[in-house]
Design a protein around this motif. Structure first.
Motif, PDB file in Angstrom:
ATOM      1  N   LEU A  15       0.802  -1.223   0.000  1.00 11.05           N
ATOM      2  CA  LEU A  15       0.000   0.000   0.000  1.00 11.05           C
ATOM      3  C   LEU A  15       0.840   1.281   0.000  1.00 11.05           C
ATOM      4  N   SER A  16       1.770   1.369   0.927  1.00  7.85           N
ATOM      5  CA  SER A  16       2.499   2.626   1.108  1.00  7.85           C
ATOM      6  C   SER A  16       3.446   2.933  -0.047  1.00  7.85           C
ATOM      7  N   VAL A  17       4.174   1.916  -0.532  1.00  9.64           N
ATOM      8  CA  VAL A  17       5.143   2.167  -1.604  1.00  9.64           C
ATOM      9  C   VAL A  17       4.454   2.632  -2.884  1.00  9.64           C
ATOM     10  N   PRO A  18       3.371   1.977  -3.341  1.00 12.68           N
ATOM     11  CA  PRO A  18       2.666   2.508  -4.514  1.00 12.68           C
ATOM     12  C   PRO A  18       2.151   3.926  -4.299  1.00 12.68           C
ATOM     13  N   GLU A  19       1.706   4.208  -3.092  1.00  6.91           N
ATOM     14  CA  GLU A  19       1.229   5.558  -2.781  1.00  6.91           C
ATOM     15  C   GLU A  19       2.359   6.572  -2.902  1.00  6.91           C
ATOM     16  N   MET A  20       3.530   6.243  -2.362  1.00 11.56           N
ATOM     17  CA  MET A  20       4.681   7.144  -2.431  1.00 11.56           C
ATOM     18  C   MET A  20       5.144   7.351  -3.866  1.00 11.56           C
ATOM     19  N   ALA A  21       4.968   6.311  -4.700  1.00  7.15           N
ATOM     20  CA  ALA A  21       5.426   6.397  -6.082  1.00  7.15           C
ATOM     21  C   ALA A  21       4.729   7.509  -6.850  1.00  7.15           C
ATOM     22  N   PHE A  22       3.473   7.783  -6.495  1.00  5.12           N
ATOM     23  CA  PHE A  22       2.738   8.840  -7.179  1.00  5.12           C
ATOM     24  C   PHE A  22       3.064  10.225  -6.616  1.00  5.12           C
ATOM     25  N   GLU A  23       3.938  10.252  -5.614  1.00  2.00           N
ATOM     26  CA  GLU A  23       4.383  11.518  -5.036  1.00  2.00           C
ATOM     27  C   GLU A  23       5.799  11.875  -5.491  1.00  2.00           C
ATOM     28  N   TYR A  24       6.505  10.898  -6.075  1.00  2.42           N
ATOM     29  CA  TYR A  24       7.927  11.078  -6.391  1.00  2.42           C
ATOM     30  C   TYR A  24       8.223  10.344  -7.692  1.00  2.42           C
ATOM     31  N   GLN A  25       8.405  11.086  -8.766  1.00  4.50           N
ATOM     32  CA  GLN A  25       8.523  10.505 -10.095  1.00  4.50           C
ATOM     33  C   GLN A  25       9.639   9.464 -10.222  1.00  4.50           C
TER      34      GLN A  25
END
Length: 304
Positions: A15-25
Motif C-alpha cells: 500500500l504505502s510504496v505505490p502511494e509514495m510512487a505517485f508523489e515522487y517521479q
C-alpha cells in the motif's frame, strides 16, 4: 516484495510504496522498471520486449535519483532526505541485482562481479542512516522496514564478528589462507577482510539458527553497506580473496532465494566467480559451489 513475514512490512510494500510512487517521479519509474522485470520472469516469451520497457524506466529513475542526491551534498546532513528518496535507493539496489540474471552478469563474455549492486547497496545505508531516527520517530511509511529485525540502517550499527567469543571463527581461514600469493595484502587490507569475514560468520550463524528467509535476505542485502568501503574496491580489482568472500556471501543466501529477484542469483554469482579465479584458489570454492548445487548442507562444518 518477497515474503515479508511482518504484516506491517507487507502492508508497506502493498500500500504505502505505490502511494509514495505517485508523489515522487523517480520512485514511480523505479517501481515500473521492477514490475516489468518481475513480469518478464513470469512470462519469459515477453522478456525481450519488456527488457526494452524496463530499460527506459530505470534510466529515468536513476537520472532523477542522481539529480536529487546531488542536492544533498549542498545541504546540511539529512536535509532533503525524504522517505521516498530512501525507498527509491532501496528499490534501485534490488533492481540492479535482480537484473544480473537477464544480463548474464557479463554480457555474454567473461564474468564480471556485481560492482553496480555493491555500490548501490552501500549507498542505501549512506542515505538512510542520515535520517533513520527522524523517520522512525515520525512513523514514516517506510519505518516498518527500518525497524524490522535485523536492524541494519542505523548510523551507529557496526559490523559485529559473528564467531563465538574467544574463537577464531569458522570462516576465518578465508582471511589467512594462501599467504604470500599473488596478492600483496597490506595490514589495512587484511583488516578489511577480517571485518567482511566476521559479517559472514554472523550470517552463517543466522542461517544455522533458522532465521526466516526475510531476515537472511536483509542481512545478505546489507553486506555491502555494513562492511568497509574498501572491500568494494578490492572486488573491482578482482582480488581473489575478495572474490572468494563474495562467493561465500552468495552461497549463504542460497537458502533464502525463494523470491523472484534473488532466484538464480547465488548459483550464477558463485559459478561466475569460480570461473575467473586463479587455479590456486579453486580449492576454497568447493564449499560455496557445493552449497549452490545442493550437495553441501550449510549446517555441516565448513571444510576445504
Amino acid at each position: 516484495m518477497g515474503t515479508a513475514q511482518l504484516p506491517s512490512v507487507r502492508e508497506m510494500w502493498e500500500l504505502s510504496v505505490p502511494e509514495m510512487a505517485f508523489e515522487y517521479q523517480p520512485l514511480l519509474s523505479t517501481l515500473l522498471a521492477v514490475a516489468a522485470a518481475h513480469h518478464a520472469r513470469l512470462v519469459p516469451h515477453e522478456a525481450e520486449e519488456l527488457r526494452r520497457v524496463q530499460g527506459g524506466f530505470i534510466a529515468q529513475a536513476i537520472g532523477g535519483h542522481r539529480a536529487e542526491t546531488a542536492k544533498l551534498a549542498l545541504s546540511s546532513p539529512g536535509a532533503g532526505v525524504t522517505e521516498t528518496l530512501c525507498m527509491n535507493a532501496i528499490l534501485i539496489s534490488l533492481y540492479t541485482l535482480a537484473c544480473r540474471v537477464d544480463g548474464g552478469a557479463g554480457g555474454g563474455g567473461e564474468y564480471e562481479p556485481p560492482n553496480l549492486w555493491l555500490n548501490m547497496a552501500r549507498g542505501v545505508r549512506t542515505v538512510v542512516s542520515m535520517v533513520y531516527y527522524r523517520l522512525v520517530e515520525e512513523r514514516a511509511r517506510i519505518a516498518p522496514l527500518l525497524v524490522a529485525r535485523p536492524v541494519v540502517h542505523r548510523g551507529d550499527v557496526e559490523v559485529q564478528d559473528g564467531g563465538p567469543k574467544g574463537s577464531s571463527g569458522e570462516l576465518r581461514f578465508l582471511v589467512y589462507m594462501l599467504p604470500g600469493s599473488e596478492e600483496k595484502e597490506e595490514e589495512e587490507v587484511m583488516g578489511v577482510y577480517v571485518q567482511c569475514v566476521g559479517y559472514l560468520e554472523g550470517l552463517l550463524m543466522a542461517v544455522r539458527m533458522g532465521e526466516s528467509g526475510y531476515d537472511i535476505r536483509k542481512r545478505f542485502s546489507s553486506f555491502p553497506s555494513m562492511v568497509p568501503g574498501g572491500f568494494l574496491g578490492l572486488v573491482s580489482e578482482l582480488r581473489p580473496r575478495a572474490l572468494v568472500i563474495l562467493a561465500y556471501l552468495f552461497a549463504l543466501a542460497k537458502g533464502a532465494d525463494g523470491v523472484w529477484w534473488l532466484r538464480g542469483i547465488p548459483e550464477m554469482e558463485v559459478r561466475g566467480i569460480e570461473s575467473i579465479l586463479p587455479e590456486v584458489w579453486r580449492g576454497v570454492m568447493r564449499w560455496p559451489m557445493g552449497v549452490v548445487k545442493g550437495e553441501v548442507n550449510v549446517n555441516d562444518e565448513v571444510v576445504l
